[in-house]
Design a protein around this motif. Structure first.
Motif, short mmCIF file in Angstrom:
data_model
loop_
_atom_site.label_atom_id
_atom_site.label_comp_id
_atom_site.label_asym_id
_atom_site.label_seq_id
_atom_site.Cartn_x
_atom_site.Cartn_y
_atom_site.Cartn_z
N TYR A 63 1.05 -1.15 0.00
CA TYR A 63 -0.21 -0.11 0.22
C TYR A 63 0.85 1.24 0.07
O TYR A 63 1.87 1.34 0.78
CB TYR A 63 -1.02 0.17 1.35
CG TYR A 63 -1.68 1.18 1.49
CD1 TYR A 63 -2.74 1.52 0.64
CD2 TYR A 63 -1.24 2.10 2.42
CE1 TYR A 63 -3.34 2.74 1.16
CE2 TYR A 63 -1.93 3.62 2.58
CZ TYR A 63 -2.92 3.79 1.85
OH TYR A 63 -3.58 4.86 2.00
N ALA A 64 0.67 2.19 -0.75
CA ALA A 64 1.30 3.42 -1.08
C ALA A 64 0.26 4.71 -0.77
O ALA A 64 -0.92 4.40 -1.66
CB ALA A 64 2.04 3.58 -2.18
N HIS A 65 0.42 5.45 0.18
CA HIS A 65 -0.26 6.77 0.10
C HIS A 65 0.53 7.82 -0.35
O HIS A 65 1.71 8.24 0.34
CB HIS A 65 -0.74 6.97 1.61
CG HIS A 65 -1.58 8.16 1.81
ND1 HIS A 65 -1.07 9.08 2.45
CD2 HIS A 65 -2.74 8.51 1.57
CE1 HIS A 65 -1.81 10.00 2.55
NE2 HIS A 65 -2.97 9.93 1.89
N LEU A 66 -0.01 8.83 -1.22
CA LEU A 66 0.90 9.97 -1.61
C LEU A 66 -0.11 10.98 -1.38
O LEU A 66 -1.35 10.97 -1.55
CB LEU A 66 0.97 9.91 -3.16
CG LEU A 66 1.92 8.81 -3.56
CD1 LEU A 66 1.97 8.77 -5.03
CD2 LEU A 66 3.14 8.69 -2.78
N SER A 67 0.32 12.02 -0.78
CA SER A 67 -0.61 13.17 -0.33
C SER A 67 -0.35 14.47 -1.21
O SER A 67 -1.04 15.56 -0.88
CB SER A 67 -0.14 13.62 1.24
OG SER A 67 1.04 14.11 1.21
N SER A 102 -0.80 -4.14 -5.70
CA SER A 102 -0.42 -2.79 -5.13
C SER A 102 -1.85 -2.02 -4.85
O SER A 102 -2.83 -2.22 -5.55
CB SER A 102 0.55 -2.21 -5.89
OG SER A 102 -0.26 -1.81 -6.98
N PHE A 103 -1.81 -1.12 -3.89
CA PHE A 103 -3.12 -0.58 -3.32
C PHE A 103 -2.29 0.77 -3.50
O PHE A 103 -1.58 1.14 -2.22
CB PHE A 103 -3.67 -1.05 -2.35
CG PHE A 103 -4.16 -2.40 -2.44
CD1 PHE A 103 -5.59 -2.72 -2.78
CD2 PHE A 103 -3.36 -3.53 -2.30
CE1 PHE A 103 -6.10 -3.97 -2.74
CE2 PHE A 103 -4.11 -4.62 -2.30
CZ PHE A 103 -5.49 -5.05 -2.89
N PRO A 144 -9.87 4.25 1.43
CA PRO A 144 -10.54 3.06 0.57
C PRO A 144 -9.78 1.84 0.09
O PRO A 144 -9.92 0.94 0.20
CB PRO A 144 -11.35 3.71 -0.48
CG PRO A 144 -11.28 5.22 -0.27
CD PRO A 144 -10.44 5.62 0.77
N GLU A 145 -8.54 2.56 -0.31
CA GLU A 145 -7.80 1.52 -0.84
C GLU A 145 -6.91 0.71 0.08
O GLU A 145 -6.80 -0.33 -0.14
CB GLU A 145 -6.42 2.08 -1.93
CG GLU A 145 -7.00 2.69 -3.22
CD GLU A 145 -7.60 1.49 -3.86
OE1 GLU A 145 -6.91 0.44 -4.26
OE2 GLU A 145 -8.79 1.38 -4.34
N LEU A 146 -6.55 1.35 1.33
CA LEU A 146 -5.92 0.88 2.42
C LEU A 146 -7.11 -0.34 3.01
O LEU A 146 -6.76 -1.54 3.20
CB LEU A 146 -5.69 1.52 3.33
CG LEU A 146 -5.13 1.08 4.72
CD1 LEU A 146 -3.93 0.22 4.55
CD2 LEU A 146 -4.61 2.01 5.80
#
Length: 61
Positions: free
Chosen positions: A4-8, A29-30, A42-44
């Protein structure tokens, strides 16, 4: 393996991270791009709903 990757911010890029994790064996990947202040991801949630690879039945993370 899942990741999981979160970009802000819109100027961040996932390509290098995605390529490295795929090379390391990541099967799926999410990722999402949204403010870090957002409580809902939501993706997490989708990733956390996936059963572990070794799990045969009725398993959750």
């Amino acid at each position: 393996m899942l990741f999981y990757a979160h970009l802000s911010t819109t100027n961040q890029d996932l390509d290098a991270q995605t390529d490295a994790l795929t090379a390391a064996g990541a099967e799926r990947s999410f990722s999402e791009r949204m403010s870090g202040a957002m409580a809902e991801r939501p993706e997490l949630d989708k990733m956390l709903d996936q059963p572990p690879a070794h799990c045969k039945e009725n398993c959750r993370l």
